[in-house]
Enzyme design. Structure first.
Site, PDB file in Angstrom:
ATOM      1  N   LEU A  92       0.846  -1.204   0.000  1.00 55.08           N
ATOM      2  CA  LEU A  92       0.000   0.000   0.000  1.00 55.08           C
ATOM      3  C   LEU A  92       0.873   1.244   0.000  1.00 55.08           C
ATOM      4  O   LEU A  92       1.807   1.335   0.785  1.00 55.08           O
ATOM      5  CB  LEU A  92      -0.875   0.017   1.270  1.00 55.08           C
ATOM      6  CG  LEU A  92      -1.867  -1.150   1.417  1.00 55.08           C
ATOM      7  CD1 LEU A  92      -2.401  -1.213   2.844  1.00 55.08           C
ATOM      8  CD2 LEU A  92      -3.018  -1.001   0.421  1.00 55.08           C
ATOM      9  N   HIS A  93       0.569   2.184  -0.890  1.00 56.46           N
ATOM     10  CA  HIS A  93       1.360   3.413  -0.867  1.00 56.46           C
ATOM     11  C   HIS A  93       0.609   4.651  -1.342  1.00 56.46           C
ATOM     12  O   HIS A  93       1.179   5.740  -1.406  1.00 56.46           O
ATOM     13  CB  HIS A  93       2.628   3.250  -1.717  1.00 56.46           C
ATOM     14  CG  HIS A  93       2.357   3.172  -3.193  1.00 56.46           C
ATOM     15  ND1 HIS A  93       2.044   2.004  -3.830  1.00 56.46           N
ATOM     16  CD2 HIS A  93       2.340   4.123  -4.158  1.00 56.46           C
ATOM     17  CE1 HIS A  93       1.864   2.236  -5.113  1.00 56.46           C
ATOM     18  NE2 HIS A  93       2.022   3.521  -5.345  1.00 56.46           N
TER      19      HIS A  93
END
Ligand code: UD1
Ligand code: UDP
Length: 373
Positions: free
Chosen positions: A216-217
């Site tokens: 996740l970013h």
């Protein structure tokens, strides 16, 4: 409407084609294009902007993918959108003025992409955009702004999926600038299939037999502390069912540390993985939880259930042709449970999107070469 600048032959000037790359996904997309142009004897230069700079976000991809060492690294680094984009523009202008490229090739939707397109267009250097026409129709994503602007400035738009052609037409991009070529990120995947060794990775990292991989970013997921707390709770619930392995993008590292994500005994946090290790991790996963653009595409081809924590995607073919599902934080646990029971794999269409066949780099190189003649 801009007309393709056929009066400026590719490769006729000193340094021929300049590829501008800067961030992790750029490297994966550029590799097959650089390789196909090399096979055609094109004179080319790789300019790294330095947007990503940690070994694990940058150099490891050059090693894994056999990309030539960049001819120059502008060392732009991190910053706000304004300061990073400004530094990119200043650095790239100097570079293009000195090198006088015959064409500039840009990839995807990161700040390095839009900055390079803007500088090249103002210097009247032809621009080719690889992965043109993707739209989430969500301007809260910085990438959506980068995509729209880059496509407007590009002389050649290389589309990875058919719906991109309609999006470009709707924005007034002339069809003669648009080429459906398939997906170079999938070229890289298919070209390295026998190097994604799940068993070796499992042994080296001491991974469990069954696990969910997470990455996740997106700012919408990782920039807000309360949101990170909620996501941590959901990931802990998943870990109550099965192990969770998450290579952590630097953007969310501090926030996930503060939220205690790694405190659950069945959550394994890792540094960002190199390309070969990461795709092996994906290939061996029971399901992937992500907000990455590229990972939605890779799981489509690998047939691994992909749960995308976003309200929209600019890559709808990964839903219609693949294993991708958009999920909210509230329905994530249920979606993972379904994936663990094999339901998502069963429902997925068994056809990959058109032209995702490992030959996109060649198609792009052919168009670029023909265009220059
Ligand atoms: C960028 C792209 C995004 C893409 C992602 C791929 C933009 C606007 N965003 O997001 O579209 O999906 O790359 O991974 O271009 N950092 C490091 N080391 C690095 C690089 C970054 O520690 O090598 C940290 C810095 O604290 C930096 C933060 O990560 O401020 C964000 O980096 P940045 O390049 O601005 O955006 P990404 O979130 O990586
Ligand atoms: N990737 C990687 N290591 C990781 C996470 C992702 O090698 O720890 C690869 C992934 O396989 C894909 C690319 O990086 O090829 C996607 O980049 P990212 O998710 O950073 O950007 P996005 O695609 O969302 O723009």
């Amino acid at each position: 409407m801009r007309v393709v600048a056929t009066s400026v032959p590719l490769g006729s000037r000193d340094t021929g084609i300049v590829h501008v790359v800067g961030a992790r996904p750029n490297f994966v997309k550029a590799a097959p294009v650089v390789s196909a142009l090399r096979a055609r004897g094109a004179h080319q230069t790789v300019v790294h902007t330095g947007q990503h700079y940690d070994d694990r976000m940058s150099a490891v991809f050059f090693r894994d993918l056999g990309l030539p060492t960049p001819d120059v690294d502008l060392g732009v680094g991190s910053g706000s959108h304004a300061s990073q984009t400004a530094a990119l523009i200043v650095g790239l202008e100097k570079e293009f003025v000195e090198r006088e490229p015959g064409a500039v090739v840009v990839y995807g939707d990161v700040n390095s992409t839009v900055a390079a397109a803007l500088v090249a267009a103002k210097l009247e250097i032809p621009v080719a955009h690889v992965e043109a026409g993707l739209r989430s129709f969500d301007n809260t994503m910085p990438e959506e702004i980068n995509r729209r602007v880059t496509d407007q400035l590009s002389d050649l738009c290389f589309a990875t999926s058919p719906e991109a052609i309609g999006h470009l037409a709707a924005e007034g991009v002339s069809p003669d600038r648009v080429h459906l070529v398939g997906n170079p990120m999938i070229d890289t995947l298919l070209g390295n299939l026998d190097r994604f060794d799940v068993d070796a990775l499992r042994e080296r990292l001491d991974l469990p037999e069954r696990y969910v991989a997470a990455t996740l970013h997106r700012p919408a997921n990782v920039d807000d502390a309360d949101n990170v707390e909620r996501l941590t709770d959901r990931l802990h619930e998943i870990a109550d069912l099965t192990d969770v392995v998450m290579p952590v993008h630097p953007r969310g590292e501090a926030a996930f540390e503060r939220s205690g994500l790694g405190d659950h005994p069945r959550v394994r946090l890792l540094a960002p993985l190199g390309y070969l290790d990461f795709v092996a991790l994906t290939r061996g996963a029971a399901a992937v939880v992500t907000d990455s653009g590229g990972v939605q595409e890779e799981t489509t081809v690998l047939g691994v259930p992909c749960l995308t924590l976003r309200p929209n995607t600019e890559r709808p073919v990964t839903i219609t042709h693949g294993t991708n599902q958009l999920v909210t934080e509230a329905d994530l646990l249920q979606a993972v449970t379904k994936a663990l029971h094999g339901h998502i794999r069963e429902q997925a269409a068994q056809t990959v999107p058109p032209l995702w066949d490992g030959r996109s780099g060649e198609r792009i190189a052919a168009v670029l070469t023909q265009w220059s003649e």
